[in-house]
Design a protein around this motif. Structure first.
Motif, short mmCIF file in Angstrom:
data_model
loop_
_atom_site.label_atom_id
_atom_site.label_comp_id
_atom_site.label_asym_id
_atom_site.label_seq_id
_atom_site.Cartn_x
_atom_site.Cartn_y
_atom_site.Cartn_z
N THR A 1 34.44 51.52 39.01
CA THR A 1 35.45 50.35 38.57
C THR A 1 35.41 50.00 37.28
O THR A 1 36.66 49.90 36.70
N TYR B 1 34.80 45.60 50.28
CA TYR B 1 34.31 44.26 50.36
C TYR B 1 33.12 44.33 51.16
O TYR B 1 31.94 43.48 50.78
N VAL C 1 30.27 45.47 48.57
CA VAL C 1 29.82 44.60 47.62
C VAL C 1 29.13 43.47 48.50
O VAL C 1 28.21 43.06 47.80
N ALA D 1 25.57 45.06 48.68
CA ALA D 1 25.01 45.04 47.30
C ALA D 1 24.49 43.49 47.07
O ALA D 1 23.53 43.38 46.49
N ALA D 2 25.48 42.62 47.13
CA ALA D 2 25.13 41.49 46.75
C ALA D 2 23.96 40.64 47.62
O ALA D 2 23.10 40.08 47.23
N LEU E 1 28.23 37.94 40.68
CA LEU E 1 28.68 38.77 41.68
C LEU E 1 29.89 39.87 41.16
O LEU E 1 29.73 41.22 41.42
N THR F 1 29.62 44.05 41.17
CA THR F 1 30.90 44.60 41.56
C THR F 1 31.23 46.00 40.66
O THR F 1 31.55 46.84 41.08
N GLN F 2 31.37 45.51 39.51
CA GLN F 2 31.69 46.25 38.51
C GLN F 2 30.79 47.46 38.15
O GLN F 2 31.01 48.61 37.66
N LEU G 1 29.03 48.90 40.51
CA LEU G 1 28.89 49.99 41.56
C LEU G 1 29.72 51.15 41.43
O LEU G 1 30.86 51.37 41.00
N VAL H 1 31.78 37.22 50.05
CA VAL H 1 32.17 37.58 48.65
C VAL H 1 33.48 37.63 48.42
O VAL H 1 34.09 37.69 47.06
N VAL I 1 35.85 38.86 42.01
CA VAL I 1 35.30 39.98 42.73
C VAL I 1 36.69 40.77 43.10
O VAL I 1 36.61 42.02 42.90
N LEU J 1 38.06 44.82 41.79
CA LEU J 1 38.27 45.66 42.82
C LEU J 1 39.92 46.12 42.72
O LEU J 1 39.99 47.34 43.26
#
Length: 259
Positions: free
Chosen positions: A14, A61, A64, A67-68, A83, A87-88, A90, A129, A135, A139
């Motif tokens: 991302t 999602y 994310v 991962a969260a 968060l 996300t960025q 990954l 999320v 978030v 994405l």
């Protein structure tokens, strides 16, 4: 229906997208709707016949959310900025489905999470999320880039999600919105789990579906709803073949089946 092994891998980070040039747009078919309404089955079959890339936004999602959870961010007071930063960071890769699987293979930071992200628990993480605008913005560029000739090695894109037709691809030439009753979707999920040799409680799954629908439809950021020009199909009492036939006819009428 499983995807074929001819689908090439698709690898994006991302954070890298801001530096990429936007190139020619490709045709997009959006398939939005409720979880369990048949979106995955429909998109996989369309992608195979049209030679289109799949965008499984629900997987994004779920990725994310997982991962969260692993990072300990899903607390009673979630830090939206942390968060978004996670996300960025990954690195997400979509590759060909494995034999016997109806879903694309998903790698996150080189780890195969294809199976774990499909669990009910991770589905609930994803719903938590997805309510955060930061978030969703993190994405958004990744999703849009998949509809360009630079970001997509195929002839077009099938975008599966909740807001593909309303937010991500509002100009798509064909938008489908699948719905089904909560009970029908719970029965399908129980059947899937039972066939996989897993225990399933209908009432518990039904409660989870109803709660998730409530969160998805009432969130302030991109609530789940059909686009004004979407074709709404209720799959409660029809099978996957009947759904496909309806959508394929729409593809023919709109010139999307010409190779």
């Amino acid at each position: 229906m499983s995807q074929t092994s001819t689908q090439p891998s698709f690898d994006l980070t991302t954070r890298d997208l801001a530096t990429k040039d936007v190139t020619a747009s490709l045709p997009v078919i959006t398939v939005d709707g409720s979880s369990g309404a048949g979106k995955g089955t429909l998109t996989a079959r369309l992608a195979k016949l049209l030679d289109y890339q799949i965008l499984d936004s629900g997987a994004l999602y779920r990725i994310v959310g997982l991962a969260a959870h692993q990072a300990g961010l899903l607390t009673n007071s979630i830090d939206e900025t942390a968060l978004a930063d996670l996300t960025q960071s990954l690195k997400i890769e979509f590759a060909a489905a494995k034999a016997g699987s109806e879903h694309v293979t998903v790698l996150v930071n080189a780890n195969d999470v294809s199976e774990v992200i499909r669990t009910e628990e991770v589905g609930n993480f994803a719903s938590k999320v997805a309510v955060f605008p930061k978030v969703r913005q993190a994405l958004l560029d990744l999703q849009k880039n998949m509809a360009t000739s630079q970001g997509n090695p195929k002839k077009g894109l099938i975008a599966d999600g909740r807001d593909m037709g309303t937010v991500v691809f509002p100009d798509a030439p064909l938008k489908v919105y699948l719905v089904a009753s909560s009970e029908a979707r719970a029965e399908r999920r129980v059947s899937q789990l039972t066939h996989a040799g897993k225990q399933a409680d209908f009432d518990e799954i039904l409660a989870q579906i109803i709660a998730r629908d409530e969160r998805d439809s009432t969130r302030s950021a991109s609530p789940a709803k059909p686009a004004d020009d979407a074709i709404v199909i209720d799959s409660s009492a029809i099978d996957a073949e009947q759904v496909f036939n309806q959508v394929w006819q729409l593809c023919v009428e709109r010139g999307l089946t010409i190779n």
